[in-house]
Design an enzyme around this catalytic site. Structure first.
Site, PDB file in Angstrom:
ATOM      1  N   ASP A   1       0.817  -1.218   0.000  1.00  0.00           N
ATOM      2  CA  ASP A   1       0.000   0.000   0.000  1.00  0.00           C
ATOM      3  C   ASP A   1       0.857   1.278   0.000  1.00  0.00           C
ATOM      4  O   ASP A   1       0.353   2.358  -0.296  1.00  0.00           O
ATOM      5  CB  ASP A   1      -0.923   0.027   1.232  1.00  0.00           C
ATOM      6  CG  ASP A   1      -1.830  -1.192   1.308  1.00  0.00           C
ATOM      7  OD1 ASP A   1      -2.061  -1.821   0.260  1.00  0.00           O
ATOM      8  OD2 ASP A   1      -2.302  -1.518   2.408  1.00  0.00           O
TER       9      ASP A   1
ATOM     10  N   ARG B   1     -14.770  -0.610 -25.693  1.00  0.00           N
ATOM     11  CA  ARG B   1     -15.428  -0.606 -24.390  1.00  0.00           C
ATOM     12  C   ARG B   1     -14.655   0.263 -23.409  1.00  0.00           C
ATOM     13  O   ARG B   1     -13.525   0.668 -23.671  1.00  0.00           O
ATOM     14  CB  ARG B   1     -15.396  -2.021 -23.793  1.00  0.00           C
ATOM     15  CG  ARG B   1     -16.421  -2.965 -24.340  1.00  0.00           C
ATOM     16  CD  ARG B   1     -16.135  -4.348 -23.785  1.00  0.00           C
ATOM     17  NE  ARG B   1     -17.183  -5.283 -24.161  1.00  0.00           N
ATOM     18  CZ  ARG B   1     -17.031  -6.595 -24.163  1.00  0.00           C
ATOM     19  NH1 ARG B   1     -15.887  -7.132 -23.804  1.00  0.00           N
ATOM     20  NH2 ARG B   1     -18.035  -7.379 -24.495  1.00  0.00           N
TER      21      ARG B   1
ATOM     22  N   ARG C   1     -16.880  -2.889 -18.675  1.00  0.00           N
ATOM     23  CA  ARG C   1     -16.578  -4.102 -17.913  1.00  0.00           C
ATOM     24  C   ARG C   1     -15.641  -3.751 -16.764  1.00  0.00           C
ATOM     25  O   ARG C   1     -14.939  -2.746 -16.810  1.00  0.00           O
ATOM     26  CB  ARG C   1     -15.883  -5.137 -18.799  1.00  0.00           C
ATOM     27  CG  ARG C   1     -16.718  -5.624 -19.957  1.00  0.00           C
ATOM     28  CD  ARG C   1     -17.766  -6.626 -19.480  1.00  0.00           C
ATOM     29  NE  ARG C   1     -18.390  -7.295 -20.598  1.00  0.00           N
ATOM     30  CZ  ARG C   1     -19.537  -6.934 -21.160  1.00  0.00           C
ATOM     31  NH1 ARG C   1     -20.179  -5.861 -20.720  1.00  0.00           N
ATOM     32  NH2 ARG C   1     -20.041  -7.624 -22.162  1.00  0.00           N
TER      33      ARG C   1
ATOM     34  N   HIS D   1      -5.481 -10.248  -4.827  1.00  0.00           N
ATOM     35  CA  HIS D   1      -4.223 -10.754  -4.264  1.00  0.00           C
ATOM     36  C   HIS D   1      -3.161 -11.095  -5.300  1.00  0.00           C
ATOM     37  O   HIS D   1      -2.017 -11.352  -4.918  1.00  0.00           O
ATOM     38  CB  HIS D   1      -4.510 -11.964  -3.372  1.00  0.00           C
ATOM     39  CG  HIS D   1      -5.264 -11.583  -2.132  1.00  0.00           C
ATOM     40  ND1 HIS D   1      -6.627 -11.389  -2.136  1.00  0.00           N
ATOM     41  CD2 HIS D   1      -4.841 -11.307  -0.883  1.00  0.00           C
ATOM     42  CE1 HIS D   1      -7.009 -11.029  -0.931  1.00  0.00           C
ATOM     43  NE2 HIS D   1      -5.956 -10.965  -0.149  1.00  0.00           N
TER      44      HIS D   1
ATOM     45  N   GLN E   1      -1.749  -9.069  -6.961  1.00  0.00           N
ATOM     46  CA  GLN E   1      -0.746  -8.012  -6.775  1.00  0.00           C
ATOM     47  C   GLN E   1       0.249  -8.314  -5.665  1.00  0.00           C
ATOM     48  O   GLN E   1       1.281  -7.672  -5.564  1.00  0.00           O
ATOM     49  CB  GLN E   1      -1.438  -6.697  -6.377  1.00  0.00           C
ATOM     50  CG  GLN E   1      -2.186  -6.043  -7.469  1.00  0.00           C
ATOM     51  CD  GLN E   1      -3.161  -5.045  -6.890  1.00  0.00           C
ATOM     52  OE1 GLN E   1      -2.933  -3.852  -6.905  1.00  0.00           O
ATOM     53  NE2 GLN E   1      -4.245  -5.552  -6.354  1.00  0.00           N
ATOM     54  N   ARG E   2      -0.095  -9.250  -4.795  1.00  0.00           N
ATOM     55  CA  ARG E   2       0.760  -9.485  -3.629  1.00  0.00           C
ATOM     56  C   ARG E   2       1.826 -10.561  -3.865  1.00  0.00           C
ATOM     57  O   ARG E   2       2.700 -10.759  -3.021  1.00  0.00           O
ATOM     58  CB  ARG E   2      -0.118  -9.878  -2.438  1.00  0.00           C
ATOM     59  CG  ARG E   2      -0.981  -8.753  -1.925  1.00  0.00           C
ATOM     60  CD  ARG E   2      -0.697  -8.466  -0.473  1.00  0.00           C
ATOM     61  NE  ARG E   2      -0.984  -9.595   0.349  1.00  0.00           N
ATOM     62  CZ  ARG E   2      -2.082  -9.732   1.111  1.00  0.00           C
ATOM     63  NH1 ARG E   2      -2.976  -8.766   1.127  1.00  0.00           N
ATOM     64  NH2 ARG E   2      -2.254 -10.776   1.855  1.00  0.00           N
TER      65      ARG E   2
HETATM   66  O1  F6P Z   1      -2.471  -4.030   3.278  1.00  0.00           O
HETATM   67  C1  F6P Z   1      -2.190  -4.820   2.160  1.00  0.00           C
HETATM   68  C2  F6P Z   1      -3.466  -5.287   1.507  1.00  0.00           C
HETATM   69  O2  F6P Z   1      -3.116  -6.035   0.370  1.00  0.00           O
HETATM   70  C3  F6P Z   1      -4.473  -4.178   1.161  1.00  0.00           C
HETATM   71  O3  F6P Z   1      -4.131  -3.502  -0.021  1.00  0.00           O
HETATM   72  C4  F6P Z   1      -5.749  -4.980   1.087  1.00  0.00           C
HETATM   73  O4  F6P Z   1      -6.895  -4.173   1.320  1.00  0.00           O
HETATM   74  C5  F6P Z   1      -5.577  -5.977   2.188  1.00  0.00           C
HETATM   75  O5  F6P Z   1      -4.190  -6.138   2.377  1.00  0.00           O
HETATM   76  C6  F6P Z   1      -6.193  -7.325   1.928  1.00  0.00           C
HETATM   77  O6  F6P Z   1      -6.075  -8.086   3.079  1.00  0.00           O
HETATM   78  P1  F6P Z   1      -6.252  -9.652   3.173  1.00  0.00           P
HETATM   79  O7  F6P Z   1      -5.029 -10.279   2.562  1.00  0.00           O
HETATM   80  O8  F6P Z   1      -6.345  -9.913   4.636  1.00  0.00           O
HETATM   81  O9  F6P Z   1      -7.477 -10.006   2.417  1.00  0.00           O
END
Ligand code: F6P
Length: 343
Positions: free
Chosen positions: A128, A163, A267, A273, A275-276
């Site tokens: 974030d 679109r 759309r 997730h 992105q994580r």
């Molecule tokens: O704080 C990191 C984050 O990826 C936020 O961007 C998102 O809102 C949140 O965690 C999602 O949390 P969880 O993994 O608990 O669903």
């Protein structure tokens, strides 16, 4: 010194390079390094294991965290027993210091534990990028890269079908992710949690663009944007009291409004997730490594209650307490200046 390392909160790319940095510098300082599993949950339950050079030397390219993570909050009302267990286990396990890697929640716990006498230092991570007193947190650069790739792909299909595509990105209550992704992708509009939603302003712009011949569009929206339909819905919160934002359906809501107001097929896509995960970018690897090294140095100096941070190009120490006091959100002047891109 016996030093515990933990990673808490939402994981992000860069955690492994940071663990590696702490361990490698810690070895130089003669520390005994112990991995605490699953964030604060590991301290509550005493789940620990030694961390060796062999375990960390080849993890720099790996996403996630070898220590695991959780959103355990020992300061949540009702969790008093967890808090006691944290303090007892830190003593029983013989920790002389704890290096906590996390965002506002995990480091907020570290700061409170420090005030209760625990020798803790912090290392800032979060996709974030909303921690104060540090210009960047690792995880952000990699996550924006993923979001940008998705935006570029959505642009292709938006163009083919004439679109509008709405991409929802994470970032919680700070709009950094949406802002960087939107600027990088050349989006036609960007919706941030810091700016009150003005659907008419956005849709008037989208109509003007169509009048001058641009038939397709790309909108990047932060999951944290306030939408009217979210007010009355049942909301779920995590252990730190944060609303699970993706459940509110921001992108879908925006897409429906655009279709109604602009009359163009629209759309939506929610990145979530995705992105994580993934291998950290070189920026995140280097930043995480430098912050990890600094974290070990802070322990060596006995600078507890501090957080390693990057300010400009320098790695510095700041007060943990101050860093978690307020979220670093997108300044309104920055938003105003980038509005020049919406032509
Ligand atoms: O704080 C990191 C984050 O990826 C936020 O961007 C998102 O809102 C949140 O965690 C999602 O949390 P969880 O993994 O608990 O669903």
């Amino acid at each position: 010194m016996r030093v515990g390392i933990l990673t808490g909160g939402g994981d992000c790319p860069g955690l492994n390079p940071a663990i590696r940095g702490v361990v490698m510098r810690g070895i130089d300082h003669g520390f005994e390094l112990i991995g605490i599993q699953l964030g604060w949950k590991g301290l509550v339950e005493g789940i620990v294991a030694p961390l060796s050079l062999e375990q960390v030397e080849d993890i720099i390219y790996q996403g996630g965290t070898i220590l695991g993570s959780s959103r355990t909050n020992p300061f949540k009302p009702g969790n008093e027993r967890q808090l006691e267990a944290c303090l007892e286990n830190a003593k029983a396990l013989g920790f002389d210091a704890i290096v906590a890697m996390g965002g506002e929640d995990t480091l907020g716990v570290a700061s409170k534990l420090f005030k209760l006498g625990m020798p803790a230092v912090g290392i800032p991570k979060t996709m974030d990028n909303d921690l104060d007193y540090t210009d960047y947190t690792f995880g952000f650069d990699t996550a924006v890269g993923v979001a940008l790739d998705a935006a570029d792909r959505l642009r292709d299909t938006a163009k083919s079908h004439r679109r509008i595509l709405v991409l929802e990105v994470m970032g919680r209550h700070a709009g950094w992710m949406a802002l960087y992704c939107g600027i990088g992708a050349g989006a036609d509009w960007i919706l941030l949690p810091e700016v009150a939603l003005d659907l008419e302003e956005m849709c008037a712009h989208l109509r003007r663009r169509r009048e001058r011949g641009k038939q397709w569009g790309l909108i990047v929206a932060s999951e944290g944007v306030e939408i009217p339909s979210a007010d009355t819905e049942d909301i779920t919160v995590d252990a730190f009291g944060h609303v699970i934002l993706r459940e509110r359906g921001v992108a879908e809501f925006i897409a429906k409004e655009i279709e109604k107001r602009v009359g163009v097929e629209t759309r939506s896509a929610v990145l979530g997730h995705v992105q994580r995960g993934g291998s950290p970018t070189v920026f995140d690897r280097v930043l995480a490594t430098r912050l990890g090294i600094k974290g070990a140095d802070l322990v060596k100096e006995g600078s507890f209650g501090k957080m390693a941070a990057i300010q400009g190009s320098q790695i510095v120490a700041v007060d943990l307490d101050q860093a978690v006091n307020e979220l670093k959100t997108v300044p309104i002047e920055l938003w105003e200046s980038i509005k020049t891109l919406f032509k």
